[in-house]
Design a protein around this motif. Structure first.
Motif, short mmCIF file in Angstrom:
data_model
loop_
_atom_site.label_atom_id
_atom_site.label_comp_id
_atom_site.label_asym_id
_atom_site.label_seq_id
_atom_site.Cartn_x
_atom_site.Cartn_y
_atom_site.Cartn_z
N GLU A 55 -5.74 3.85 4.56
CA GLU A 55 -6.08 2.60 5.26
C GLU A 55 -4.98 1.56 5.03
OE1 GLU A 55 -8.87 1.99 7.02
OE2 GLU A 55 -8.79 -0.19 7.25
N HIS A 56 -4.52 1.48 3.80
CA HIS A 56 -3.46 0.52 3.46
C HIS A 56 -2.20 0.78 4.28
CE1 HIS A 56 -0.55 -1.82 1.21
NE2 HIS A 56 0.14 -0.72 0.98
N CYS A 57 -1.81 2.04 4.41
CA CYS A 57 -0.61 2.38 5.18
C CYS A 57 -0.78 2.01 6.65
CB CYS A 57 -0.31 3.88 5.04
SG CYS A 57 0.39 4.31 3.44
N LEU A 79 4.71 4.86 6.54
CA LEU A 79 4.95 5.95 5.58
C LEU A 79 5.38 5.48 4.20
CD1 LEU A 79 6.85 8.47 7.93
CD2 LEU A 79 4.41 8.39 7.40
N HIS A 80 5.50 4.17 3.98
CA HIS A 80 6.15 3.70 2.75
C HIS A 80 5.46 4.16 1.46
CE1 HIS A 80 3.01 0.61 2.95
NE2 HIS A 80 3.27 0.32 1.69
N ASP A 81 4.16 4.42 1.53
CA ASP A 81 3.42 4.83 0.32
C ASP A 81 3.04 6.31 0.34
OD1 ASP A 81 3.50 2.47 -1.09
OD2 ASP A 81 1.57 1.74 -0.34
N ILE A 82 3.67 7.09 1.21
CA ILE A 82 3.23 8.48 1.38
C ILE A 82 3.42 9.31 0.10
CG2 ILE A 82 5.43 9.41 2.27
CD1 ILE A 82 3.69 11.00 4.32
N TRP A 152 3.53 -7.98 5.15
CA TRP A 152 2.82 -6.80 5.67
C TRP A 152 2.20 -5.93 4.59
CZ3 TRP A 152 8.00 -5.77 8.54
CH2 TRP A 152 8.18 -6.76 9.52
N ASP A 153 2.93 -5.68 3.50
CA ASP A 153 2.48 -4.72 2.50
C ASP A 153 1.44 -5.31 1.54
OD1 ASP A 153 2.24 -2.53 0.86
OD2 ASP A 153 4.33 -2.47 0.22
N GLN A 154 1.80 -6.39 0.85
CA GLN A 154 0.92 -6.90 -0.21
C GLN A 154 -0.42 -7.44 0.31
OE1 GLN A 154 0.05 -10.27 -1.12
NE2 GLN A 154 1.07 -11.29 0.61
FE FE2 Z 1 2.11 -0.46 0.10
#
Ligand code: FE2
Length: 192
Positions: A55-57, A79-82, A152-154
């Motif tokens: 969900e986060h991705c 894909l950054h946390d894949i 976007w990420d945090q």
């Molecule tokens: Fe992340």
């Protein structure tokens, strides 16, 4: 002939390598499907966070898309946390390595360093310097990495955010990962 006949490389022939290369090209072309399949492995366990990593991705990618980021950046966000399940202690390396052949080196740098940059928002709770990313202030990818993490990420742990489904991003991943790896296509068939 569907398999090479050699038992050691120093006895291999051009025909062997043409056959292997044809297999490799098909395998390479299917890589985006396998990567997306792996992304599904992030579903389920939230590890204590408000949403799971899948969900986060999706949410990170949705925010990047909504902000008008280019397609390559949106794919980076998706894909950054894949690598979270395979390498929890240095997961950014996994996504960076998967995308490195297909994207701008500055975006590879951004993915590789997102853990440290993201830490601006929580490192203090671990007794670490939240401003550690300032060591890279002069780097050409500094600004994009700050934006990636801060905008976007945090902030993508919101269960109520209207996150887009994976289907919206599949064609983007396919397009980015079908680029010639490292900008060039080499094949045994085309080599005299
Ligand atoms: Fe992340």
């Amino acid at each position: 002939m569907n398999q090479a006949t050699f038992t050691r490389f120093d006895e291999s022939t051009r025909d062997d390598w043409a056959l292997i290369d044809a297999h490799f090209q098909r395998y390479q072309n299917d890589a985006s499907r396998r990567v997306l399949e792996h992304l599904l492995r992030l579903k389920g366990d939230t590890h204590g966070y408000p949403v799971d990593r899948y969900e986060h991705c999706l949410q990170t990618a949705t925010r990047a898309l909504a902000a008008g980021a280019d397609e390559e950046t949106v794919v980076c966000a998706l894909l950054h946390d894949i690598g979270d399940d395979l390498a929890p202690a240095n997961h950014a390396e996994i996504a960076a390595a998967i995308l490195e052949p297909f994207i701008d080196p500055l975006n590879v740098w951004m993915i590789r360093h997102h853990e440290l940059f993201q830490g601006y928002h929580y490192r203090t709770f671990y007794g670490l310097d939240p401003h550690a990313r300032e060591a890279y202030r002069e780097h050409p990818a500094y600004a994009r990495t700050v934006r990636f993490c801060d905008e976007w990420d945090q902030c993508s742990f919101d269960p109520d955010y209207p996150t887009r489904p994976l289907e919206d991003f599949i064609p983007m991943v396919e397009r980015v990962m079908s680029r010639p790896p490292f900008g060039e296509t080499t094949s045994v068939e085309d080599t005299p």
